[in-house]
Design a protein around this motif. Sequence first.
Motif, PDB file in Angstrom:
ATOM      1  N   GLU A   1       0.831  -1.209   0.000  1.00 62.62           N
ATOM      2  CA  GLU A   1       0.000   0.000   0.000  1.00 62.62           C
ATOM      3  C   GLU A   1       0.862   1.253   0.000  1.00 62.62           C
ATOM      4  N   GLU A   2       1.982   1.203   0.724  1.00 63.74           N
ATOM      5  CA  GLU A   2       2.879   2.349   0.801  1.00 63.74           C
ATOM      6  C   GLU A   2       3.740   2.485  -0.458  1.00 63.74           C
ATOM      7  N   ASN A   3       4.087   1.353  -1.047  1.00 62.45           N
ATOM      8  CA  ASN A   3       4.901   1.351  -2.276  1.00 62.45           C
ATOM      9  C   ASN A   3       4.409   0.207  -3.156  1.00 62.45           C
ATOM     10  N   ASP A   4       3.589   0.551  -4.149  1.00 64.05           N
ATOM     11  CA  ASP A   4       2.939  -0.459  -4.984  1.00 64.05           C
ATOM     12  C   ASP A   4       3.945  -1.349  -5.710  1.00 64.05           C
ATOM     13  N   ASN A   5       5.178  -0.850  -5.913  1.00 65.72           N
ATOM     14  CA  ASN A   5       6.196  -1.611  -6.648  1.00 65.72           C
ATOM     15  C   ASN A   5       7.170  -2.349  -5.728  1.00 65.72           C
ATOM     16  N   HIS A   6       6.866  -2.433  -4.434  1.00 66.14           N
ATOM     17  CA  HIS A   6       7.759  -3.122  -3.488  1.00 66.14           C
ATOM     18  C   HIS A   6       7.991  -4.555  -3.983  1.00 66.14           C
ATOM     19  N   TYR A   7       9.240  -4.841  -4.375  1.00 62.06           N
ATOM     20  CA  TYR A   7       9.519  -6.084  -5.101  1.00 62.06           C
ATOM     21  C   TYR A   7       9.158  -7.325  -4.297  1.00 62.06           C
ATOM     22  N   MET A   8       9.742  -7.470  -3.100  1.00 63.92           N
ATOM     23  CA  MET A   8       9.537  -8.705  -2.344  1.00 63.92           C
ATOM     24  C   MET A   8       8.111  -8.826  -1.819  1.00 63.92           C
ATOM     25  N   ALA A   9       7.479  -7.694  -1.497  1.00 63.63           N
ATOM     26  CA  ALA A   9       6.079  -7.767  -1.081  1.00 63.63           C
ATOM     27  C   ALA A   9       5.231  -8.342  -2.208  1.00 63.63           C
ATOM     28  N   ASN A  10       5.495  -7.914  -3.429  1.00 63.03           N
ATOM     29  CA  ASN A  10       4.744  -8.434  -4.572  1.00 63.03           C
ATOM     30  C   ASN A  10       5.060  -9.905  -4.835  1.00 63.03           C
ATOM     31  N   VAL A  11       6.317 -10.306  -4.621  1.00 62.70           N
ATOM     32  CA  VAL A  11       6.681 -11.719  -4.779  1.00 62.70           C
ATOM     33  C   VAL A  11       5.885 -12.581  -3.806  1.00 62.70           C
ATOM     34  N   ARG A  12       5.917 -12.196  -2.529  1.00 59.45           N
ATOM     35  CA  ARG A  12       5.232 -13.004  -1.512  1.00 59.45           C
ATOM     36  C   ARG A  12       3.713 -12.989  -1.705  1.00 59.45           C
ATOM     37  N   LEU A  13       3.166 -11.824  -2.059  1.00 60.74           N
ATOM     38  CA  LEU A  13       1.714 -11.731  -2.208  1.00 60.74           C
ATOM     39  C   LEU A  13       1.227 -12.495  -3.433  1.00 60.74           C
ATOM     40  N   THR A  14       2.071 -12.611  -4.452  1.00 60.70           N
ATOM     41  CA  THR A  14       1.695 -13.452  -5.596  1.00 60.70           C
ATOM     42  C   THR A  14       1.435 -14.876  -5.124  1.00 60.70           C
ATOM     43  N   GLU A  15       2.356 -15.390  -4.317  1.00 57.30           N
ATOM     44  CA  GLU A  15       2.203 -16.758  -3.802  1.00 57.30           C
ATOM     45  C   GLU A  15       1.021 -16.851  -2.843  1.00 57.30           C
ATOM     46  N   TRP A  16       0.884 -15.848  -1.987  1.00 62.28           N
ATOM     47  CA  TRP A  16      -0.198 -15.863  -0.982  1.00 62.28           C
ATOM     48  C   TRP A  16      -1.565 -15.858  -1.655  1.00 62.28           C
ATOM     49  N   TYR A  17      -1.755 -14.950  -2.603  1.00 60.10           N
ATOM     50  CA  TYR A  17      -3.056 -14.861  -3.272  1.00 60.10           C
ATOM     51  C   TYR A  17      -3.335 -16.117  -4.107  1.00 60.10           C
ATOM     52  N   TYR A  18      -2.272 -16.699  -4.674  1.00 60.04           N
ATOM     53  CA  TYR A  18      -2.461 -17.952  -5.431  1.00 60.04           C
ATOM     54  C   TYR A  18      -2.968 -19.047  -4.504  1.00 60.04           C
ATOM     55  N   GLU A  19      -2.343 -19.171  -3.325  1.00 58.26           N
ATOM     56  CA  GLU A  19      -2.742 -20.190  -2.368  1.00 58.26           C
ATOM     57  C   GLU A  19      -4.186 -19.983  -1.916  1.00 58.26           C
ATOM     58  N   LYS A  20      -4.625 -18.727  -1.865  1.00 54.24           N
ATOM     59  CA  LYS A  20      -5.977 -18.406  -1.409  1.00 54.24           C
ATOM     60  C   LYS A  20      -6.997 -18.413  -2.542  1.00 54.24           C
ATOM     61  N   GLY A  21      -6.551 -18.725  -3.760  1.00 52.32           N
ATOM     62  CA  GLY A  21      -7.478 -18.779  -4.884  1.00 52.32           C
ATOM     63  C   GLY A  21      -7.879 -17.419  -5.420  1.00 52.32           C
ATOM     64  N   GLN A  22      -7.120 -16.379  -5.056  1.00 50.09           N
ATOM     65  CA  GLN A  22      -7.406 -15.022  -5.548  1.00 50.09           C
ATOM     66  C   GLN A  22      -6.458 -14.751  -6.729  1.00 50.09           C
ATOM     67  N   TYR A  23      -6.772 -15.375  -7.845  1.00 58.12           N
ATOM     68  CA  TYR A  23      -5.820 -15.455  -8.942  1.00 58.12           C
ATOM     69  C   TYR A  23      -5.576 -14.105  -9.637  1.00 58.12           C
ATOM     70  N   LYS A  24      -6.600 -13.299  -9.762  1.00 52.23           N
ATOM     71  CA  LYS A  24      -6.404 -12.007 -10.427  1.00 52.23           C
ATOM     72  C   LYS A  24      -5.550 -11.064  -9.580  1.00 52.23           C
ATOM     73  N   LYS A  25      -5.729 -11.125  -8.267  1.00 50.76           N
ATOM     74  CA  LYS A  25      -4.870 -10.328  -7.389  1.00 50.76           C
ATOM     75  C   LYS A  25      -3.434 -10.846  -7.449  1.00 50.76           C
ATOM     76  N   ALA A  26      -3.279 -12.157  -7.545  1.00 42.84           N
ATOM     77  CA  ALA A  26      -1.936 -12.742  -7.682  1.00 42.84           C
ATOM     78  C   ALA A  26      -1.289 -12.270  -8.977  1.00 42.84           C
ATOM     79  N   LYS A  27      -2.067 -12.249 -10.055  1.00 41.02           N
ATOM     80  CA  LYS A  27      -1.537 -11.820 -11.349  1.00 41.02           C
ATOM     81  C   LYS A  27      -1.118 -10.352 -11.316  1.00 41.02           C
ATOM     82  N   SER A  28      -1.916  -9.524 -10.653  1.00 35.44           N
ATOM     83  CA  SER A  28      -1.591  -8.100 -10.548  1.00 35.44           C
ATOM     84  C   SER A  28      -0.247  -7.897  -9.844  1.00 35.44           C
ATOM     85  N   CYS A  29      -0.018  -8.640  -8.770  1.00 42.58           N
ATOM     86  CA  CYS A  29       1.260  -8.556  -8.053  1.00 42.58           C
ATOM     87  C   CYS A  29       2.391  -9.101  -8.917  1.00 42.58           C
TER      88      CYS A  29
END
Length: 271
Positions: free
Chosen positions: A36-64
């Motif tokens: 939220e503070e930095n939309d391009n935060h590299y590692m936050a986006n890496v981890r959230l891609t995996e997190w959202y994938y595990e939770k079945g939130q595929y479009k949010k995972a793709k955005s990250c």
Amino acid sequence: DAMVRFNTAELLWKQEADDNGCLRGKAARIYEELKEENDNHYMANVRLTEWYYEKGQYKKAKSCAEKVLSGGSDEAFLELLVKVNTEIEKELEKEYRETKRWEPALELCWCYLQDGKISRGIMLAVSIEKQLPPEKEAEFNGLMAKLYVEEAEYEDSIIMSCAWEESLRKKLEAEGSEEEKGRDRDRLKQAHLIRMQCWHNLGLKDREQLRKAVEEGDAVLAESPQDIGILLEQAQLFVEMEEYEQCLELVNRLVEDHQIFAAHAVSLEAY
């Protein structure tokens, strides 16, 4: 402190989960705050891609994931992206079968491009072209340019990348946000890079085409004179064109001005 929060999240993430599965959840909430503070935060986006994938939130995972790709990624992450795209494709294919609307089809084409399903992407894109509204012209032209270059249909890719450039220039002349104009200027660079790749490949059979590849590189350098990748590519092109002195001039520039010592590999060929 962002660094303290990030390291806390990493410690929680690497412990995976306790019986209640809450440790990764705590980590994910911290990554979301960092994003939220930095939309391009590299590692936050890496981890959230995996997190959202595990939770079945595929479009949010793709955005990250798209934020990660702009900064480079490893094979493991690309494998995760394929899994994300596979799930999104299932949803989009189902939606397109039921509705026949162009919106899911266009998004599906981009997924096919990322997953290397190039022929399927081309066939689907061509089938929906007449349905697309005028404001999607630039996006469609860029999509086709990228699909054709991946399919090694270089002449078609050149035609579509030229159309893409023309539509992007129209957009830049019209009113719009500075953020969108910045993205369009980056897309203009992509159009030149696609044509540079196409002319280079066509030059394997007809050396005259290599000159056009150099010219596409010059167009990029006019806006970004310190683009190391373009300079290296041009040095290699000059070797293939047997213009060795020009190659060595570029290599000297790369080494002396930018400390790119790997450029000496090209000068070995020239010598």
